[in-house]
Scaffold this active site. Structure first.
Site, PDB file in Angstrom:
ATOM      1  CB  CYS A  38      26.969  21.809  53.405  1.00  9.55           C
ATOM      2  SG  CYS A  38      26.099  23.203  54.124  1.00  9.55           S
ATOM      3  CB  SER A  40      28.629  25.623  55.871  1.00 16.10           C
ATOM      4  OG  SER A  40      27.328  26.106  56.085  1.00 16.10           O
ATOM      5  CG  HIS A  43      29.950  30.005  53.168  1.00 15.13           C
ATOM      6  ND1 HIS A  43      29.699  30.794  52.078  1.00 15.13           N
ATOM      7  CD2 HIS A  43      28.729  29.790  53.745  1.00 15.13           C
ATOM      8  CE1 HIS A  43      28.397  31.043  51.994  1.00 15.13           C
ATOM      9  NE2 HIS A  43      27.790  30.432  52.992  1.00 15.13           N
ATOM     10  CG  HIS A  59      29.206  20.757  58.157  1.00 17.14           C
ATOM     11  ND1 HIS A  59      29.784  21.259  57.024  1.00 17.14           N
ATOM     12  CD2 HIS A  59      27.907  21.138  58.124  1.00 17.14           C
ATOM     13  CE1 HIS A  59      28.884  21.937  56.336  1.00 17.14           C
ATOM     14  NE2 HIS A  59      27.727  21.873  56.976  1.00 17.14           N
ATOM     15  CB  CYS A 166      24.101  20.357  57.678  1.00 17.35           C
ATOM     16  SG  CYS A 166      24.263  22.146  57.556  1.00 17.35           S
TER      17      CYS A 166
END
Ligand code: APR
Ligand code: ZN
Length: 366
Positions: A38, A40, A43, A59, A166
């Protein structure tokens, strides 16, 4: 046990032997079967999301419960589970008012890279390795709080089950739970990635009559049509605001979703929303960034500007529901998976994410 560890921001993840502590009271160990890659996680690698290193990222994952700690009641060994990075404590103010997405206990540790008690279960040579809060799915096994392991139906391939944790709940939930998009309305989604595709199919599920997908990659824009997009705009070729006004009779859309995490596209989402419409921010910016919007428009155009975190969802209820919608053919999870990687290929997966090649790349643990 092998896990992918980020040692320093901007570097590749290293696949290495990592020790995993036994589950403590109220925790479960999960043998991972699949994990989505993902933005995220990216990031964190790019140091936009300041989680501490070294860390086991990931996650969005699914697997099989392999051991349970003392007092665990909601799952048992052998259950198939999808992981949840916002487990709720059920005791704080927000859990009590029915907003587990805003759980104070989960927010407290959201930038700590640990379990709820501030410690981590991964280590190398006795030195603690952090984990993506309450998860850490880029690992053959992980230990998570009981409320982070949501039991799911056993007939779903693990790659698809991983995604509900997610990108599916975040994208679909932003539309269904946060905006509550009405049938017959007009919707724009800025950012056609793993989460954005789910916002698009969420809008289709709600019966939106016009769904405008906005991205910079023509191939992905084309693919959004099979998820319900009726119009596409290439933001690297056109002025997004005037292109949206052109296809909405000069009004703007009833609902605009920003699903990238950049202040400029957040402002764009606000600017393409019609007067009295709703702008929903889904993408994650760095914690110190600000958005510039015209102040006079706040009172004079009375738009609703809001955010959506985990699709304002309640995973223990929503994961099973989303998988049922997939089984009923009302959500399409299978075509979201563009490419399968092994854990060893994880850096290639991140390169492909950066290059915008996949809707979702997924790691499969065999
Ligand atoms: N205009 C339009 N689209 C853009 C722009 C831009 N200026 N810049 C990037 N994009 C597109 C990319 O081409 C990509 O298709 O945004 C999409 C982002 O998708 P992914 O990288 O797959 O990210 P995703 O995992 O969907 O996450 C999106 O939601 O949960 C948050 O942290 C997450 O901020 C991230 C966001
Ligand atoms: Zn995610």
């Amino acid at each position: 046990m092998k896990a992918a560890v980020l040692h320093n921001y901007g570097q590749e993840l290293k696949i290495e032997d990592v020790e995993l502590e036994e589950p403590r009271k109220g925790e479960v160990r999960v043998k991972m079967k699949a994990a989505g890659i993902c933005h995220s996680d990216l990031h964190v690698i790019d140091a936009h999301l300041p989680l501490p290193v070294p860390i086991v990222l990931g996650h969005e994952g699914s697997g099989i419960v392999d051991a349970v700690g003392e007092g665990v009641a909601s799952v048992k060994v052998g259950d198939h589970v999808a992981l949840n990075w916002v487990p709720s404590c059920s005791k704080c103010y927000y859990c009590k008012i029915g907003r587990p997405d805003m759980c104070d206990e989960a927010s407290k540790i959201s930038l700590m890279g640990t379990m709820l008690d501030g410690t981590t279960r991964f280590s190398v040579d006795g030195k603690a390795i952090h984990q993506f809060p309450l998860t850490g799915t880029f690992s053959e096994y992980t230990v998570v709080p009981e409320s982070a392991a949501i039991p799911i139906r056993k007939d779903v391939p693990f790659e698809l089950a991983a995604l509900v944790g997610c990108c599916v709940i975040t994208g679909v939930g932003a539309v269904v739970n946060t905006a509550k998009v009405k049938a017959g309305s007009t919707v724009a989604v800025i950012g056609a990635g793993g989460v954005g595709f789910n916002a698009i199919q969420g809008a289709a599920l709600c019966g939106a009559k016009q769904i405008i997908a906005i991205d910079i990659i023509p191939e992905k824009l084309e693919m959004t049509r099979q998820f319900g997009a009726t119009h596409t705009i290439n933001a690297s070729e056109k002025n997004v605001v005037s292109a949206v006004l052109d296809v909405t009779d000069g009004l703007g859309v009833d609902y605009a979703f920003e699903v990238i995490g950049r202040p400029e596209t957040m402002a764009q989402a606000y600017n393409i929303t019609r007067k009295t419409g709703m702008t929903v921010i889904v993408g994650l910016p760095a914690p110190n960034e600000n958005v510039t919007i015209n102040a006079f428009s706040l009172p004079s155009q009375t738009k609703t500007l809001t955010g959506s975190w985990l699709g304002q969802g309640n995973p223990s209820v929503d994961y099973p529901k989303l998988l049922d919608l997939n089984a009923a053919g009302k959500l399409k999870l299978e075509p979201l998976v563009s490419k399968i990687y092994s854990l060893e290929q994880i850096n290639e997966g991140f390169d492909d994410l950066k290059a915008g090649k996949n809707i979702r790349g997924v790691i499969r643990f065999d």
